[in-house]
Design a protein around this motif. Sequence first.
Motif, mmCIF file in Angstrom:
data_model
loop_
_atom_site.group_PDB
_atom_site.id
_atom_site.type_symbol
_atom_site.label_atom_id
_atom_site.label_comp_id
_atom_site.label_asym_id
_atom_site.label_seq_id
_atom_site.Cartn_x
_atom_site.Cartn_y
_atom_site.Cartn_z
ATOM 1 N N THR A 99 -7.913 -0.546 11.959
ATOM 2 C CA THR A 99 -7.648 -1.777 12.699
ATOM 3 C C THR A 99 -6.673 -2.648 11.914
ATOM 4 N N HIS A 100 -5.576 -3.015 12.553
ATOM 5 C CA HIS A 100 -4.529 -3.752 11.857
ATOM 6 C C HIS A 100 -5.026 -5.107 11.353
ATOM 7 N N ASP A 101 -5.816 -5.813 12.164
ATOM 8 C CA ASP A 101 -6.331 -7.120 11.742
ATOM 9 C C ASP A 101 -7.194 -6.999 10.489
ATOM 10 N N LEU A 102 -8.011 -5.928 10.418
ATOM 11 C CA LEU A 102 -8.845 -5.723 9.232
ATOM 12 C C LEU A 102 -7.986 -5.341 8.020
ATOM 13 N N GLU A 103 -6.880 -4.647 8.274
ATOM 14 C CA GLU A 103 -5.964 -4.316 7.183
ATOM 15 C C GLU A 103 -5.348 -5.586 6.602
ATOM 16 N N LEU A 104 -4.900 -6.475 7.483
ATOM 17 C CA LEU A 104 -4.315 -7.730 7.019
ATOM 18 C C LEU A 104 -5.342 -8.549 6.249
ATOM 19 N N ARG A 105 -6.581 -8.564 6.740
ATOM 20 C CA ARG A 105 -7.648 -9.308 6.053
ATOM 21 C C ARG A 105 -7.921 -8.703 4.678
ATOM 22 N N ALA A 106 -7.953 -7.374 4.600
ATOM 23 C CA ALA A 106 -8.195 -6.699 3.317
ATOM 24 C C ALA A 106 -7.113 -7.054 2.307
ATOM 25 N N LEU A 107 -5.865 -7.046 2.759
ATOM 26 C CA LEU A 107 -4.767 -7.364 1.850
ATOM 27 C C LEU A 107 -4.826 -8.816 1.389
ATOM 28 N N GLN A 108 -5.272 -9.705 2.276
ATOM 29 C CA GLN A 108 -5.419 -11.105 1.875
ATOM 30 C C GLN A 108 -6.508 -11.254 0.822
ATOM 31 N N ARG A 149 5.874 -5.751 8.318
ATOM 32 C CA ARG A 149 6.039 -7.080 7.733
ATOM 33 C C ARG A 149 5.118 -7.306 6.535
ATOM 34 N N HIS A 150 3.851 -6.885 6.665
ATOM 35 C CA HIS A 150 2.900 -7.135 5.579
ATOM 36 C C HIS A 150 3.259 -6.352 4.321
ATOM 37 N N VAL A 151 3.829 -5.160 4.487
ATOM 38 C CA VAL A 151 4.247 -4.360 3.331
ATOM 39 C C VAL A 151 5.441 -5.028 2.641
ATOM 40 N N VAL A 152 6.375 -5.504 3.434
ATOM 41 C CA VAL A 152 7.541 -6.196 2.877
ATOM 42 C C VAL A 152 7.111 -7.467 2.141
ATOM 43 N N GLU A 153 6.112 -8.172 2.673
ATOM 44 C CA GLU A 153 5.618 -9.387 2.016
ATOM 45 C C GLU A 153 5.023 -9.070 0.650
ATOM 46 N N LEU A 154 4.278 -7.957 0.555
ATOM 47 C CA LEU A 154 3.722 -7.550 -0.736
ATOM 48 C C LEU A 154 4.844 -7.240 -1.727
ATOM 49 N N GLN A 155 5.882 -6.581 -1.238
ATOM 50 C CA GLN A 155 7.029 -6.276 -2.106
ATOM 51 C C GLN A 155 7.721 -7.560 -2.551
ATOM 52 N N ASP A 156 7.864 -8.525 -1.630
ATOM 53 C CA ASP A 156 8.506 -9.793 -1.970
ATOM 54 C C ASP A 156 7.699 -10.553 -3.022
ATOM 55 N N GLU A 157 6.365 -10.393 -2.983
ATOM 56 C CA GLU A 157 5.504 -11.052 -3.956
ATOM 57 C C GLU A 157 5.406 -10.263 -5.261
ATOM 58 N N ARG A 158 6.110 -9.138 -5.314
ATOM 59 C CA ARG A 158 6.138 -8.261 -6.495
ATOM 60 C C ARG A 158 4.747 -7.746 -6.869
ATOM 61 N N ILE A 159 3.951 -7.472 -5.858
ATOM 62 C CA ILE A 159 2.656 -6.844 -6.081
ATOM 63 C C ILE A 159 2.874 -5.330 -6.032
ATOM 64 N N PRO A 160 2.615 -4.610 -7.122
ATOM 65 C CA PRO A 160 2.823 -3.156 -7.115
ATOM 66 C C PRO A 160 2.054 -2.501 -5.969
ATOM 67 N N LEU A 161 2.735 -1.658 -5.200
ATOM 68 C CA LEU A 161 2.153 -1.071 -3.993
ATOM 69 C C LEU A 161 2.546 0.394 -3.873
ATOM 70 N N VAL A 162 1.546 1.231 -3.549
ATOM 71 C CA VAL A 162 1.809 2.637 -3.258
ATOM 72 C C VAL A 162 1.103 2.970 -1.947
ATOM 73 N N LEU A 163 1.842 3.522 -1.000
ATOM 74 C CA LEU A 163 1.255 3.981 0.256
ATOM 75 C C LEU A 163 0.652 5.366 0.043
ATOM 76 N N ILE A 164 -0.466 5.628 0.720
ATOM 77 C CA ILE A 164 -1.153 6.915 0.575
ATOM 78 C C ILE A 164 -1.269 7.597 1.932
ATOM 79 N N ASN A 165 -0.826 8.860 1.978
ATOM 80 C CA ASN A 165 -0.985 9.722 3.146
ATOM 81 C C ASN A 165 -0.087 9.334 4.321
ATOM 82 N N ARG A 166 0.526 8.158 4.258
ATOM 83 C CA ARG A 166 1.418 7.697 5.320
ATOM 84 C C ARG A 166 2.571 6.930 4.682
ATOM 85 N N HIS A 167 3.665 6.852 5.390
ATOM 86 C CA HIS A 167 4.794 6.120 4.834
ATOM 87 C C HIS A 167 5.624 5.530 5.959
ATOM 88 N N PHE A 168 6.466 4.586 5.606
ATOM 89 C CA PHE A 168 7.359 3.941 6.564
ATOM 90 C C PHE A 168 8.780 4.408 6.274
#
Length: 244
Positions: free
Chosen positions: A101-110, A130-149
């Motif tokens: 669920t996208h809303d739960l994903e956004l909540r988890a990231l918050q 958008r949420h992935v780009v925001e994490l990158q803009d905040e310089r929070i190290p991020l790795v996607l697993i099993n899926r990619h954009f």
Amino acid sequence: MRVTLKQIAERAGVSLNTASRALNDKPDISKETKARIKAIARQLNYVPHGLARGLASGNSKIIGLVVSDSANPFYGKMIRGVEEVVSAHGYSMLLCNTSETHDLELRALQVLREKRVDGILLTSTQVGTRHVVELQDERIPLVLINRHFPAIRCDYVIHDNVRGAYLAISHLVSLGHRRIGFICGPLRLSSARERRSGYLKALAEGGIKPEPGLVVSVNLIMEPAYRAAVDLLQRSFRPTAIFT
């Protein structure tokens, strides 16, 4: 009641700053003072406030892991592997479920942002970037697993989904199956699209015309997948094999 640093400082007759620096082995505190303060901390069963220490150092020693369903055996093994690695490096893991669920994903990231995690491992629902780009803009190290954009630059770890599906369907074709059902995730997911590609490639090489009705896209949690399988098996021209 939780013992505070202030109580330790009062018991030792030192300032709050001195108690903190002693417990953190700072070089400007004498060995005798350190030993006395640490002994008091042990007597009182003092547990350091991890979040406060992280805020002070800028390093929480926590890695956030966001998965769609921890009850899924696939993610269960992933969670175990992540936990073993972060633990070996002195980190802790904070696990969040999204139920795809996208809303739960956004909540988890918050929540992970609020906890000041040092990095995030994300199995994304892939509803926008958008949420992935925001994490990158905040310089929070991020790795996607099993899926990619494909449209954005981001580190990721995936399987060869195209070849995996191709090998599975080729095997079924070699056994004589011509009506092969495919239960896949939502096609917004890169993994689902890649597996469908492998499925179609193997059918084509086997001279089999795809039947759209045999491909069912569902949310990747247990109950919808079960219902999809039951539906396929109850059809008058049901498949002789199912890839899922």
